[in-house]
Design a protein around this motif. Structure first.
Motif, PDB file in Angstrom:
ATOM      1  N   GLY A  52       0.793  -1.213   0.000  1.00  0.00           N
ATOM      2  CA  GLY A  52       0.000   0.000   0.000  1.00  0.00           C
ATOM      3  C   GLY A  52       0.826   1.263   0.000  1.00  0.00           C
ATOM      4  N   PRO A  53       0.255   2.347  -0.504  1.00  0.00           N
ATOM      5  CA  PRO A  53       0.969   3.620  -0.459  1.00  0.00           C
ATOM      6  C   PRO A  53       1.213   4.043   0.982  1.00  0.00           C
ATOM      7  CG  PRO A  53      -1.310   3.929  -1.137  1.00  0.00           C
ATOM      8  CD  PRO A  53      -1.085   2.451  -1.035  1.00  0.00           C
ATOM      9  N   GLY A  54       2.326   4.644   1.222  1.00  0.00           N
ATOM     10  CA  GLY A  54       2.658   5.088   2.566  1.00  0.00           C
ATOM     11  C   GLY A  54       3.183   3.991   3.457  1.00  0.00           C
ATOM     12  N   GLN A  55       3.237   2.760   2.955  1.00  0.00           N
ATOM     13  CA  GLN A  55       3.705   1.631   3.757  1.00  0.00           C
ATOM     14  C   GLN A  55       5.222   1.482   3.716  1.00  0.00           C
ATOM     15  OE1 GLN A  55       1.764  -0.040   5.746  1.00  0.00           O
ATOM     16  NE2 GLN A  55      -0.021   1.047   5.034  1.00  0.00           N
ATOM     17  N   VAL A  56       5.876   2.177   2.777  1.00  0.00           N
ATOM     18  CA  VAL A  56       7.309   1.984   2.576  1.00  0.00           C
ATOM     19  C   VAL A  56       7.974   3.331   2.342  1.00  0.00           C
ATOM     20  CG1 VAL A  56       9.032   0.936   1.070  1.00  0.00           C
ATOM     21  CG2 VAL A  56       6.923  -0.291   1.564  1.00  0.00           C
ATOM     22  N   ARG A  57       9.126   3.508   2.955  1.00  0.00           N
ATOM     23  CA  ARG A  57       9.986   4.667   2.690  1.00  0.00           C
ATOM     24  C   ARG A  57      11.188   4.158   1.921  1.00  0.00           C
ATOM     25  NH1 ARG A  57       8.889   9.363   5.784  1.00  0.00           N
ATOM     26  NH2 ARG A  57      10.251  10.161   4.160  1.00  0.00           N
ATOM     27  N   VAL A  58      11.884   5.065   1.266  1.00  0.00           N
ATOM     28  CA  VAL A  58      13.027   4.667   0.458  1.00  0.00           C
ATOM     29  C   VAL A  58      14.152   5.688   0.597  1.00  0.00           C
ATOM     30  CG1 VAL A  58      12.136   5.788  -1.632  1.00  0.00           C
ATOM     31  CG2 VAL A  58      13.756   3.901  -1.860  1.00  0.00           C
ATOM     32  N   ALA A  59      15.372   5.183   0.546  1.00  0.00           N
ATOM     33  CA  ALA A  59      16.558   6.037   0.493  1.00  0.00           C
ATOM     34  C   ALA A  59      17.423   5.539  -0.659  1.00  0.00           C
ATOM     35  CB  ALA A  59      17.331   5.974   1.802  1.00  0.00           C
ATOM     36  N   VAL A  60      18.017   6.461  -1.372  1.00  0.00           N
ATOM     37  CA  VAL A  60      18.952   6.122  -2.449  1.00  0.00           C
ATOM     38  C   VAL A  60      20.307   6.697  -2.054  1.00  0.00           C
ATOM     39  CG1 VAL A  60      19.518   6.405  -4.883  1.00  0.00           C
ATOM     40  CG2 VAL A  60      17.137   6.071  -4.197  1.00  0.00           C
ATOM     41  N   ASN A  61      21.284   5.822  -1.975  1.00  0.00           N
ATOM     42  CA  ASN A  61      22.635   6.214  -1.555  1.00  0.00           C
ATOM     43  C   ASN A  61      22.612   6.968  -0.228  1.00  0.00           C
ATOM     44  OD1 ASN A  61      23.719   5.007  -3.881  1.00  0.00           O
ATOM     45  ND2 ASN A  61      23.276   6.849  -5.070  1.00  0.00           N
ATOM     46  N   LYS A  62      21.796   6.441   0.701  1.00  0.00           N
ATOM     47  CA  LYS A  62      21.688   6.924   2.083  1.00  0.00           C
ATOM     48  C   LYS A  62      21.055   8.305   2.210  1.00  0.00           C
ATOM     49  CE  LYS A  62      25.293   3.896   3.498  1.00  0.00           C
ATOM     50  NZ  LYS A  62      26.664   3.678   3.772  1.00  0.00           N
ATOM     51  N   VAL A  63      20.307   8.720   1.181  1.00  0.00           N
ATOM     52  CA  VAL A  63      19.584   9.990   1.219  1.00  0.00           C
ATOM     53  C   VAL A  63      18.108   9.677   1.014  1.00  0.00           C
ATOM     54  CG1 VAL A  63      19.259  12.227   0.100  1.00  0.00           C
ATOM     55  CG2 VAL A  63      21.567  11.264   0.311  1.00  0.00           C
ATOM     56  N   LEU A  64      17.251  10.170   1.921  1.00  0.00           N
ATOM     57  CA  LEU A  64      15.820   9.941   1.795  1.00  0.00           C
ATOM     58  C   LEU A  64      15.363  10.362   0.406  1.00  0.00           C
ATOM     59  CD1 LEU A  64      13.542   8.846   3.527  1.00  0.00           C
ATOM     60  CD2 LEU A  64      13.049  11.189   4.218  1.00  0.00           C
ATOM     61  N   ALA A  65      14.568   9.508  -0.241  1.00  0.00           N
ATOM     62  CA  ALA A  65      14.160   9.738  -1.627  1.00  0.00           C
ATOM     63  C   ALA A  65      12.686   9.404  -1.776  1.00  0.00           C
ATOM     64  CB  ALA A  65      15.007   8.860  -2.549  1.00  0.00           C
ATOM     65  N   ASP A  66      12.198   9.465  -3.012  1.00  0.00           N
ATOM     66  CA  ASP A  66      10.839   9.027  -3.285  1.00  0.00           C
ATOM     67  C   ASP A  66      10.880   8.073  -4.478  1.00  0.00           C
ATOM     68  OD1 ASP A  66      10.673  10.547  -5.726  1.00  0.00           O
ATOM     69  OD2 ASP A  66      10.115  12.294  -4.564  1.00  0.00           O
ATOM     70  N   PHE A  67       9.728   7.567  -4.851  1.00  0.00           N
ATOM     71  CA  PHE A  67       9.680   6.523  -5.868  1.00  0.00           C
ATOM     72  C   PHE A  67       9.957   7.032  -7.276  1.00  0.00           C
ATOM     73  CE2 PHE A  67       7.842   4.589  -2.218  1.00  0.00           C
ATOM     74  CZ  PHE A  67       8.312   3.288  -2.281  1.00  0.00           C
ATOM     75  N   SER A  68       9.999   8.342  -7.469  1.00  0.00           N
ATOM     76  CA  SER A  68      10.345   8.888  -8.785  1.00  0.00           C
ATOM     77  C   SER A  68      11.829   9.229  -8.897  1.00  0.00           C
ATOM     78  CB  SER A  68       9.500  10.133  -9.083  1.00  0.00           C
ATOM     79  OG  SER A  68       9.805  11.160  -8.159  1.00  0.00           O
ATOM     80  N   THR A  69      12.605   8.965  -7.850  1.00  0.00           N
ATOM     81  CA  THR A  69      14.033   9.262  -7.863  1.00  0.00           C
ATOM     82  C   THR A  69      14.739   8.428  -8.935  1.00  0.00           C
ATOM     83  OG1 THR A  69      14.004   9.801  -5.516  1.00  0.00           O
ATOM     84  CG2 THR A  69      16.142   9.215  -6.463  1.00  0.00           C
ATOM     85  N   PRO A  70      15.540   9.076  -9.780  1.00  0.00           N
ATOM     86  CA  PRO A  70      16.292   8.337 -10.811  1.00  0.00           C
ATOM     87  C   PRO A  70      17.324   7.405 -10.188  1.00  0.00           C
ATOM     88  CG  PRO A  70      16.303  10.703 -11.248  1.00  0.00           C
ATOM     89  CD  PRO A  70      15.739  10.517  -9.867  1.00  0.00           C
ATOM     90  N   LEU A  71      17.564   6.289 -10.861  1.00  0.00           N
ATOM     91  CA  LEU A  71      18.587   5.331 -10.439  1.00  0.00           C
ATOM     92  C   LEU A  71      19.688   5.235 -11.477  1.00  0.00           C
ATOM     93  CD1 LEU A  71      16.474   2.359  -9.045  1.00  0.00           C
ATOM     94  CD2 LEU A  71      17.662   4.153  -7.777  1.00  0.00           C
ATOM     95  N   HIS A  72      20.869   4.857 -10.987  1.00  0.00           N
ATOM     96  CA  HIS A  72      22.027   4.636 -11.844  1.00  0.00           C
ATOM     97  C   HIS A  72      22.717   3.352 -11.397  1.00  0.00           C
ATOM     98  CE1 HIS A  72      21.261   8.983 -11.612  1.00  0.00           C
ATOM     99  NE2 HIS A  72      21.477   8.924 -12.916  1.00  0.00           N
ATOM    100  N   ALA A  73      23.416   2.731 -12.316  1.00  0.00           N
ATOM    101  CA  ALA A  73      24.189   1.540 -11.956  1.00  0.00           C
ATOM    102  C   ALA A  73      25.108   1.898 -10.795  1.00  0.00           C
ATOM    103  CB  ALA A  73      24.994   1.062 -13.155  1.00  0.00           C
ATOM    104  N   GLY A  74      25.196   0.990  -9.835  1.00  0.00           N
ATOM    105  CA  GLY A  74      26.031   1.197  -8.660  1.00  0.00           C
ATOM    106  C   GLY A  74      25.308   1.796  -7.471  1.00  0.00           C
ATOM    107  N   ASP A  75      24.071   2.245  -7.658  1.00  0.00           N
ATOM    108  CA  ASP A  75      23.320   2.841  -6.550  1.00  0.00           C
ATOM    109  C   ASP A  75      22.958   1.802  -5.494  1.00  0.00           C
ATOM    110  OD1 ASP A  75      23.362   5.387  -7.602  1.00  0.00           O
ATOM    111  OD2 ASP A  75      21.294   5.338  -8.334  1.00  0.00           O
ATOM    112  N   GLU A  76      22.740   2.309  -4.278  1.00  0.00           N
ATOM    113  CA  GLU A  76      22.215   1.515  -3.179  1.00  0.00           C
ATOM    114  C   GLU A  76      20.823   2.046  -2.853  1.00  0.00           C
ATOM    115  OE1 GLU A  76      24.333   0.471   0.794  1.00  0.00           O
ATOM    116  OE2 GLU A  76      23.087   2.262   1.151  1.00  0.00           O
ATOM    117  N   VAL A  77      19.834   1.155  -2.868  1.00  0.00           N
ATOM    118  CA  VAL A  77      18.449   1.524  -2.597  1.00  0.00           C
ATOM    119  C   VAL A  77      18.018   0.798  -1.330  1.00  0.00           C
ATOM    120  CG1 VAL A  77      16.088   1.512  -3.469  1.00  0.00           C
ATOM    121  CG2 VAL A  77      18.006   1.789  -5.064  1.00  0.00           C
ATOM    122  N   ALA A  78      17.555   1.549  -0.340  1.00  0.00           N
ATOM    123  CA  ALA A  78      17.121   0.965   0.928  1.00  0.00           C
ATOM    124  C   ALA A  78      15.631   1.190   1.092  1.00  0.00           C
ATOM    125  CB  ALA A  78      17.880   1.582   2.091  1.00  0.00           C
ATOM    126  N   PHE A  79      14.895   0.119   1.401  1.00  0.00           N
ATOM    127  CA  PHE A  79      13.466   0.191   1.675  1.00  0.00           C
ATOM    128  C   PHE A  79      13.248  -0.072   3.157  1.00  0.00           C
ATOM    129  CE2 PHE A  79      13.436  -1.172  -2.838  1.00  0.00           C
ATOM    130  CZ  PHE A  79      12.692  -0.117  -3.363  1.00  0.00           C
TER     131      PHE A  79
END
Length: 86
Positions: A52-79
Motif C-alpha cells: 500500500g501507499p505510505g507503507q514503505v519509505r526509500v533512500a537512495v545512496n543513504k539519502v531519503l528519496a521518493d519513488f520517482s528518484t532516478p537510479l544509476h548503476a552502482g546505486d544503493e536503494v534501501a526500503f
C-alpha cells in the motif's frame, strides 16, 4: 546499461521478502518505482511487502528519496517502513 543495484530491506520488510540485501542487474530501471515493479514481477512476495501507499519509505545512496528518484548503476536503494518519533 550494465552494472548492478544493491537493494537493502529493513525491519518488517526484510522479514516479508525473506532477505536483508540483494544485488540485482541494473537493466531497464530508470527510477525507484521501476525497480520495485521489476522486483514485483520477479518475486510474488514483494506484493505483500509493498502492498500500500505510505507503507514503505526509500533512500537512495543513504539519502531519503521518493519513488520517482532516478537510479544509476552502482546505486544503493534501501526500503524501510515509516518511522515514528517519540
Amino acid at each position: 546499461m550494465s552494472g548492478t543495484v544493491t537493494i537493502l530491506y529493513f525491519a518488517a520488510l526484510r522479514e516479508r521478502v525473506g532477505r536483508g540485501r540483494e544485488v540485482v542487474p541494473f537493466g531497464d530501471m530508470p527510477t525507484v518505482r521501476a525497480l520495485l515493479e521489476a522486483r514485483r514481477r520477479e518475486d510474488a512476495g514483494f506484493n505483500d511487502a509493498f502492498s500500500g501507499p505510505g507503507q514503505v519509505r526509500v533512500a537512495v545512496n543513504k539519502v531519503l528519496a521518493d519513488f520517482s528518484t532516478p537510479l544509476h548503476a552502482g546505486d544503493e536503494v534501501a526500503f524501510f517502513p515509516p518511522m515514528t518519533g517519540g
